[in-house]
Design an enzyme around this catalytic site. Structure first.
Site, PDB file in Angstrom:
ATOM      1  N   ASP A  63      -8.651  -5.767  -4.773  1.00 37.82           N
ATOM      2  CA  ASP A  63      -7.767  -4.815  -4.119  1.00 37.82           C
ATOM      3  C   ASP A  63      -8.327  -3.402  -4.278  1.00 37.82           C
ATOM      4  OD1 ASP A  63      -5.640  -3.614  -2.880  1.00 37.82           O
ATOM      5  OD2 ASP A  63      -4.153  -4.140  -4.393  1.00 37.82           O
TER       6      ASP A  63
ATOM      7  N   HIS B 144      -6.869  -6.272  -0.395  1.00 33.90           N
ATOM      8  CA  HIS B 144      -5.765  -5.337  -0.187  1.00 33.90           C
ATOM      9  C   HIS B 144      -4.767  -5.926   0.809  1.00 33.90           C
ATOM     10  CE1 HIS B 144      -3.770  -1.567  -0.489  1.00 33.90           C
ATOM     11  NE2 HIS B 144      -3.903  -1.272   0.789  1.00 33.90           N
TER      12      HIS B 144
ATOM     13  N   SER C  74       0.830  -1.198   0.000  1.00 32.19           N
ATOM     14  CA  SER C  74       0.000   0.000   0.000  1.00 32.19           C
ATOM     15  C   SER C  74       0.869   1.255   0.000  1.00 32.19           C
ATOM     16  CB  SER C  74      -0.970  -0.039   1.181  1.00 32.19           C
ATOM     17  OG  SER C  74      -2.033   0.878   0.994  1.00 32.19           O
TER      18      SER C  74
END
Length: 609
Positions: free
Chosen positions: A301, A330, A151
């Site tokens: 995601d 995610h 991320s």
């Protein structure tokens, strides 16, 4: 394309991992401050591989992880649990296999000093260059550096590569954006309001050390967490206390992100700063062509991270590059397939990250150069595929389905023009078990469990039963002719598989603010193979009420096997109250979808048998 995991690779990631057993242990890190060019001190942890019996000490390549989520928590006396939940998985895999791992609290977070002036501040990019300068000057460094992370940390690896530091040879951005606007906060120009609020709450809890707020975030719910871990030179935490006081002036996401209603529109007080300033694509041309790149994402995601991974792959076409998209949410915390064998995702991606760094940093004979550059997972088929290009299926092979009378999707366009009315209902939502919760740090373990019946209140078109199983791979594209009673609106399009027994399964979706329906050539830093909407102010065009408008909308990509006997359903809505605001406020539009000759609304599906 290839059918199962063992055939999708010559040597599977798991098989490769068996050739790389742990030869070192993970030590207690060395922790210190590094002083940046402007005097700001950053807290770093350095994990040097500790030799096991018979393994000589040596120099190591370094892997950097730049995090705003604490490099390490201080633990209450007697507390148990992982003190570095944001980075431990990568640390514990890479250090035992001969990589020095350096974890950095970005400025304005954790034990670092400074104030955050934006999301992914450009100052962090310059900091990352200076951190690498320090790394390669250490006696344990072999002079090469890689960067990775999930991320925010993944995007930081893009930014580090864009500094063109000569020591940076490979990056593996994992589950991370390429364009923060389109891939994350404003997919289709629609702000994900719940994400903005949730992220703000998390960062207040961390940056202000309001630890009583952390239990609502499952990753940080350990009651033994006692704020950021001070560095070794600050044993009584006096410097940490000063740093946290500086964090109180950090930007607030709920105030900051709404400033960017239009993509690349500058701040009113800084004409040089826009959504591009905190998006890696804007610096794509600065990434040297000899830096290797592994992009990893999952089919669920968030609202566009997989688009970001694909666009990064397409854009950096002159670099050594690899793309992997799996059955993941995610961060690959969960296997999202309804047919999964276990809830937790298998760490195929972690094995691939090791092989990637081994190939480009350690120069080991990994065989990676013999593999296809793209690997993706086909849901319902429950198999990995390989491909030499994206899209995996040429567009000329798309199956075209026309919206037709009697709520059907047909192989041929209707002979006569007609239309279907739909009154948008602002009370409709998609629930709280969707692709959007995990990116807001909300725990999700089952995806779309309540999808059954949700499309009944939408405008839906459904095929007959499929004669053969068909596999979708890539972006479905909706081409829609419509009229609206209002000058703006939101378009949500959903793809569903209705199994022979009537079970409805969510497949994918697309969303677009109709103000942004104008198509533009994709920019050189964000290449696409699907319709591109700039979402820039100069391209925003209000609808003319009652007048026909043509809209092309790419649904989020996926790979999904439709069973023989199933039907495919397209559903159209104008609201998702659980994730997006009303468009336009308080004025639910009446939409009229046009079908037939001269106004053939249709769905293009990249399908194969």
């Amino acid at each position: 394309m290839i059918s199962d995991l063992s055939a999708a690779w010559h040597l599977t990631p798991q098989q490769y991992a068996t050739t790389r057993p742990a030869r070192y242990s993970v030590p207690i890190p060395l922790s210190r401050y590094l002083t940046m060019r402007d005097g700001c001190r950053l807290a770093i942890d350095v994990y040097l591989p500790s030799p096991l019996d018979g393994v000589p000490a040596t120099t190591f390549p370094a892997i950097t992880l730049f995090t705003p989520y604490y490099r390490r928590f201080k633990m209450e006396p007697g507390a148990t649990g992982e003190c570095a939940p944001n980075t431990a998985k990568l640390r514990d895999y890479l250090v035992p296999r001969g990589y020095a791992v350096v974890v950095i609290d970005v400025r304005g977070t954790g034990a670092s000093f400074g104030t955050r002036d934006s999301f992914r501040s450009p100052k962090e990019r310059e900091d990352s260059r200076e951190v690498v300068d320090w790394i390669v000057a250490q006696p344990w460094s072999d002079g090469t550096v890689g960067a990775t992370g999930i991320s925010y940390l993944g995007a930081a690896s893009d930014f580090l590569a864009s500094t063109a530091h000569p020591a940076v040879r490979a990056i593996a951005p994992l589950f991370s954006v390429w364009d923060t606007y389109a891939d994350n906060y404003f997919p289709g120009g629609l702000q994900l309001k719940a994400l903005t609020q949730s992220y703000d709450d998390l960062m207040v809890a961390l940056d202000h050390d309001q630890r009583h707020m952390l239990p609502r975030f499952v990753y940080y719910a350990n009651p033994g967490f006692a704020g950021p871990q001070p560095v070794d030179e600050d044993p009584d935490g006096n410097l940490l206390e000063q740093a946290v006081r500086e964090h109180l002036s950090n930007f607030r996401q709920t105030d900051f992100m709404p400033e960017f209603r239009f993509r690349e529109d500058p701040l009113p007080y800084d004409e040089t700063f826009s959504s591009a300033s905190f998006s890696p694509y804007s610096l794509a041309q600065s990434i040297p062509q000899d830096v290797a790149v592994l992009s990893v994402s999952g089919w669920l995601d968030g609202g566009g991270y997989m688009n970001g991974a694909i666009s990064r792959y397409l854009t950096l076409s002159d670099n050594p590059r690899h793309l992997m998209i799996g059955p993941w949410d995610h961060g690959a915390r969960i296997d999202v397939s309804p047919w999964r064998k276990q809830e937790m995702a298998e760490p195929v991606w972690l094995d691939e990250v090791l092989r990637f760094f081994d190939h480009y940093l350690l120069k080991l004979p990994t065989g990676l150069d013999q593999e296809a550059p793209i690997h993706y997972y086909a849901l319902h088929a429950e198999q990995w595929r390989s491909a030499q290009q994206w899209p995996a299926l040429p567009a000329k092979q798309d199956t075209v389905l026309f919206l037709a009378p009697s709520a059907t999707l047909a192989a041929a366009a209707p002979a006569k023009p007609t239309s279907v009315d739909y009154q948008v209902d602002f009370t409709l939502g998609t629930g709280h078990g969707t692709r959007y919760e995990r990116i807001a740090a909300i725990n999700s373990t089952e995806y779309y469990p309540d999808w059954q019946g949700r499309t009944d209140c939408m405008l839906s078109f459904t095929t007959g039963a499929l004669t053969d199983a068909m596999e979708l791979a890539g972006h479905a594209v909706l081409e829609l002719w419509l009229r609206s009673s209002e000058r703006d609106g939101a378009l949500f399009a959903y793809l569903t598989e209705i199994e022979a027994n009537g079970r409805e399964r969510y497949v994918t979706e697309g969303l677009l603010r109709l103000l942004h329906r104008k198509e533009s050539p994709c920019p050189t830093g964000y290449l696409t193979t699907w319709p591109f909407h700039s979402c820039r102010k100069e391209d925003a065009v209000p609808l003319a009420p009652g007048e026909p408008a043509f809209v092309r909308l790419a649904l989020l990509p996926t790979a999904w096997r439709f069973s023989a006997g199933s039907r495919i359903r397209l559903s159209i809505s104008g609201a998702d109250k659980d994730h997006c605001g009303q468009v336009p406020h308080g004025r639910p539009p009446k939409l009229t979808v046009l079908i037939g000759p001269g106004q053939a609304s249709r769905l293009l599906l990249p399908l194969c048998i």
